[in-house]
Design an enzyme around this catalytic site. Structure first.
Site, PDB file in Angstrom:
ATOM      1  N   MET A  96       1.005  -1.310   0.079  1.00 49.74           N
ATOM      2  CA  MET A  96      -0.043  -0.369   0.363  1.00 49.74           C
ATOM      3  C   MET A  96       0.889   1.296  -0.621  1.00 49.74           C
ATOM      4  O   MET A  96       0.970   2.145   0.409  1.00 49.74           O
ATOM      5  CB  MET A  96      -1.474   0.075   1.110  1.00 49.74           C
ATOM      6  CG  MET A  96      -1.453  -1.214   0.957  1.00 49.74           C
ATOM      7  SD  MET A  96      -3.562  -1.067   2.132  1.00 49.74           S
ATOM      8  CE  MET A  96      -2.985  -0.940   3.499  1.00 49.74           C
TER       9      MET A  96
ATOM     10  N   HIS B 237       8.805   1.277   3.780  1.00 51.22           N
ATOM     11  CA  HIS B 237      10.162   1.154   4.473  1.00 51.22           C
ATOM     12  C   HIS B 237      11.088   0.100   4.110  1.00 51.22           C
ATOM     13  O   HIS B 237      11.021  -1.174   3.049  1.00 51.22           O
ATOM     14  CB  HIS B 237       9.482   1.492   5.598  1.00 51.22           C
ATOM     15  CG  HIS B 237       8.754   0.103   5.942  1.00 51.22           C
ATOM     16  ND1 HIS B 237       8.932  -0.981   6.230  1.00 51.22           N
ATOM     17  CD2 HIS B 237       7.249  -0.009   6.531  1.00 51.22           C
ATOM     18  CE1 HIS B 237       7.690  -2.117   5.914  1.00 51.22           C
ATOM     19  NE2 HIS B 237       6.880  -0.511   6.690  1.00 51.22           N
TER      20      HIS B 237
ATOM     21  N   HIS C   4       9.608  -3.342   3.405  1.00 53.77           N
ATOM     22  CA  HIS C   4       8.762  -3.637   1.908  1.00 53.77           C
ATOM     23  C   HIS C   4      10.512  -4.261   0.942  1.00 53.77           C
ATOM     24  O   HIS C   4      10.131  -4.418   0.126  1.00 53.77           O
ATOM     25  CB  HIS C   4       8.534  -2.223   1.447  1.00 53.77           C
ATOM     26  CG  HIS C   4       7.144  -1.684   2.253  1.00 53.77           C
ATOM     27  ND1 HIS C   4       7.070  -0.760   3.042  1.00 53.77           N
ATOM     28  CD2 HIS C   4       6.041  -2.454   2.262  1.00 53.77           C
ATOM     29  CE1 HIS C   4       5.845  -0.609   3.556  1.00 53.77           C
ATOM     30  NE2 HIS C   4       4.701  -2.140   2.571  1.00 53.77           N
TER      31      HIS C   4
ATOM     32  N   ASP D 225       7.972   9.593  -3.265  1.00 55.55           N
ATOM     33  CA  ASP D 225       9.920   8.937  -2.754  1.00 55.55           C
ATOM     34  C   ASP D 225       9.428   6.996  -2.348  1.00 55.55           C
ATOM     35  O   ASP D 225      10.540   6.775  -2.860  1.00 55.55           O
ATOM     36  CB  ASP D 225       9.838   9.104  -1.293  1.00 55.55           C
ATOM     37  CG  ASP D 225      10.789   8.406   0.251  1.00 55.55           C
ATOM     38  OD1 ASP D 225      11.748   8.773  -0.759  1.00 55.55           O
ATOM     39  OD2 ASP D 225       9.683   7.950   0.798  1.00 55.55           O
ATOM     40  N   ASP D 226       8.683   6.637  -3.069  1.00 59.60           N
ATOM     41  CA  ASP D 226       7.892   4.813  -2.995  1.00 59.60           C
ATOM     42  C   ASP D 226       9.124   4.670  -4.402  1.00 59.60           C
ATOM     43  O   ASP D 226       9.388   3.560  -4.181  1.00 59.60           O
ATOM     44  CB  ASP D 226       6.690   4.695  -3.077  1.00 59.60           C
ATOM     45  CG  ASP D 226       6.669   4.902  -1.590  1.00 59.60           C
ATOM     46  OD1 ASP D 226       7.130   4.702  -0.884  1.00 59.60           O
ATOM     47  OD2 ASP D 226       4.808   5.032  -1.348  1.00 59.60           O
TER      48      ASP D 226
ATOM     49  N   GLN E  33      12.782   4.387  -3.827  1.00 58.12           N
ATOM     50  CA  GLN E  33      12.874   3.087  -3.601  1.00 58.12           C
ATOM     51  C   GLN E  33      12.798   2.286  -4.224  1.00 58.12           C
ATOM     52  O   GLN E  33      13.959   2.129  -4.291  1.00 58.12           O
ATOM     53  CB  GLN E  33      12.806   3.177  -2.025  1.00 58.12           C
ATOM     54  CG  GLN E  33      12.349   4.077  -1.135  1.00 58.12           C
ATOM     55  CD  GLN E  33      12.271   4.133   0.165  1.00 58.12           C
ATOM     56  OE1 GLN E  33      13.093   2.781   0.681  1.00 58.12           O
ATOM     57  NE2 GLN E  33      10.276   5.007   0.831  1.00 58.12           N
TER      58      GLN E  33
ATOM     59  N   LYS F 110       5.322  -9.388   9.683  1.00 60.61           N
ATOM     60  CA  LYS F 110       4.402  -8.717  10.354  1.00 60.61           C
ATOM     61  C   LYS F 110       3.357  -9.017  10.796  1.00 60.61           C
ATOM     62  O   LYS F 110       2.399  -9.172  11.646  1.00 60.61           O
ATOM     63  CB  LYS F 110       4.897  -7.141  10.191  1.00 60.61           C
ATOM     64  CG  LYS F 110       4.735  -6.491  11.553  1.00 60.61           C
ATOM     65  CD  LYS F 110       4.998  -4.699  11.166  1.00 60.61           C
ATOM     66  CE  LYS F 110       3.711  -4.238   9.846  1.00 60.61           C
ATOM     67  NZ  LYS F 110       3.047  -4.424  10.253  1.00 60.61           N
TER      68      LYS F 110
ATOM     69  N   SER G 287       7.031  -0.266  10.471  1.00 65.22           N
ATOM     70  CA  SER G 287       5.507  -0.341  10.062  1.00 65.22           C
ATOM     71  C   SER G 287       4.890   1.417   9.032  1.00 65.22           C
ATOM     72  O   SER G 287       5.168   2.289  10.141  1.00 65.22           O
ATOM     73  CB  SER G 287       4.519  -0.669  11.181  1.00 65.22           C
ATOM     74  OG  SER G 287       3.361   0.602  10.545  1.00 65.22           O
ATOM     75  N   SER G 288       4.597   1.527   8.476  1.00 62.28           N
ATOM     76  CA  SER G 288       3.872   2.440   7.770  1.00 62.28           C
ATOM     77  C   SER G 288       3.054   3.536   9.239  1.00 62.28           C
ATOM     78  O   SER G 288       3.517   4.740   9.082  1.00 62.28           O
ATOM     79  CB  SER G 288       2.660   2.719   6.414  1.00 62.28           C
ATOM     80  OG  SER G 288       3.315   1.631   5.558  1.00 62.28           O
ATOM     81  N   ARG G 289       2.624   3.221   9.615  1.00 57.38           N
ATOM     82  CA  ARG G 289       1.785   3.309  10.634  1.00 57.38           C
ATOM     83  C   ARG G 289       2.655   3.559  12.366  1.00 57.38           C
ATOM     84  O   ARG G 289       2.159   4.354  12.918  1.00 57.38           O
ATOM     85  CB  ARG G 289       0.741   2.569  11.714  1.00 57.38           C
ATOM     86  CG  ARG G 289      -0.530   1.880  10.270  1.00 57.38           C
ATOM     87  CD  ARG G 289      -1.902   1.507  11.121  1.00 57.38           C
ATOM     88  NE  ARG G 289      -2.861   0.908   9.571  1.00 57.38           N
ATOM     89  CZ  ARG G 289      -3.439   0.748   8.855  1.00 57.38           C
ATOM     90  NH1 ARG G 289      -2.362  -0.309   9.048  1.00 57.38           N
ATOM     91  NH2 ARG G 289      -4.333   0.877   8.504  1.00 57.38           N
TER      92      ARG G 289
HETATM   93  O1  PAF Z   1       0.335  -6.042   3.368  1.00 55.68           O
HETATM   94  C1  PAF Z   1      -0.497  -4.686   2.920  1.00 55.68           C
HETATM   95  O2  PAF Z   1      -0.066  -3.977   2.699  1.00 55.68           O
HETATM   96  C2  PAF Z   1      -1.952  -5.162   2.389  1.00 55.68           C
HETATM   97  O3  PAF Z   1      -2.313  -5.781   3.015  1.00 55.68           O
HETATM   98  C3  PAF Z   1      -1.678  -5.726   0.627  1.00 55.68           C
HETATM   99  C4  PAF Z   1      -1.944  -7.313   1.050  1.00 55.68           C
HETATM  100  C5  PAF Z   1      -0.763  -4.959  -0.232  1.00 55.68           C
HETATM  101  C6  PAF Z   1      -3.274  -5.556   0.456  1.00 55.68           C
HETATM  102  O4  PAF Z   1      -3.791  -4.528   0.234  1.00 55.68           O
END
Ligand code: PAF
Length: 281
Positions: A30, A34, A37, A77-78, A81, A151, A187-189
């Site tokens: 999504m 970071h 990913h 930025d994504d 990367q 995660k 995590s993005s959050r």
């Molecule tokens: O883990 C994620 O970022 C999302 O849940 C995914 C797998 C891309 C589905 O939208």
């Protein structure tokens, strides 16, 4: 790196690779990328000569009161990367490409049972949205292999189940959780944390590690371990959704002779809902 927004362009490129006999690996994301990913991209590159990442903030996996609108979107930025990581193709569709009609009028994928446990208990629409969008991404990209972060272990288990149940010819590979130096899972959050909350956040991992140590030391009273972890998290300033010890493969309660067991937690810290899990055996 090529970037495409339209399904036809995606299919044309992937079909050319397939005609040339090249395997394709997919990393669904999504965005707001970071190092976690990027480690998945690295793993994908080991698995196939051609790699595709998707960036799509999937509205259907967010509940009505969740953070879809505010979810960090950092496409430029994504892209830098991903290019630096050696990705071949970025697929970044708009919402109407994926959901041309309201979701209520569209075919959806649900994985019963597994989707209602753990995070699913507090996020009732979440895993249906994940399963639906991942099934669509598999059909669009037609990857030979897809890589997901460990995660979100529950997500990984659900996607494995969906892939098996629908006989999708995609190998599912998990990539290990990447952590900050103090143990906090990337995590993005994490971007939602204030400086004060960021200092508290590694307590989540430390709490799971402590419970795992007790388990390895012979403690088998699951409820005692789970409750102690929740008390520790609450004392540190979290609002725990759950701490649960479950079997790794099907997320059921472990039996005494199980050999793969994990501890899972989700807890709020300010406006960030953090999740983490680790193997205890
Ligand atoms: O883990 C994620 O970022 C999302 O849940 C995914 C797998 C891309 C589905 O939208």
């Amino acid at each position: 790196m090529q970037t495409v927004h339209r399904i036809a362009e995606l299919r044309t490129q992937v079909a050319a690779w397939k005609r040339a006999g090249e395997r394709v690996a997919l990393i669904p994301t999504m965005g707001n990328l970071h190092r976690g990913h990027l480690s998945l991209v690295e793993r994908a590159r080991q698995l196939a000569p051609r790699t595709v990442a998707s960036i799509f903030v999937n509205p259907t996996q967010f509940g009505p009161d969740e953070d879809f609108a505010g979810y960090p979107r950092t496409r430029v930025d994504d892209s830098f990367q991903l290019e630096a990581a050696g990705l071949d193709l970025l697929f970044a569709p708009g919402v109407t490409a994926i959901y041309p009609r309201p979701l209520a009028d569209m075919t959806q994928v649900s994985v019963p049972g597994l989707s209602q446990l753990l995070c699913g208990a507090n996020r009732p629409v979440h895993f249906g949205g994940v399963a639906t969008v991942v099934a669509k991404l598999f059909n669009l990209v037609q990857p030979d292999v897809a890589v997901f972060g460990e995660k979100d272990w529950q997500q990984l288990v659900i996607i494995r189940r969906m892939t098996a149940d629908l006989d999708l010819p995609v190998e599912i590979v998990g990539g290990p959780t990447v952590r900050e130096a103090d143990g906090l899972a990337m995590s993005s959050r994490n971007a939602y944390l204030s400086a004060e909350e960021r200092a508290i956040a590694p307590t989540l991992y430390a709490t799971l590690q402590a419970a795992a140590e007790q388990w390895r030391g012979g403690e088998r009273a699951i409820a005692v371990l789970e409750n102690a972890a929740k008390v520790r998290l609450a004392a540190a300033g979290f609002r725990p959704d759950y701490v649960e010890i479950r079997r790794a493969d099907d997320l059921q309660r472990p039996a005494p002779d199980d050999t793969e067991v994990r501890i899972f937690a989700a807890a709020w810290l300010g406006r960030a809902r953090l999740i983490d899990n680790l193997a205890i055996i």
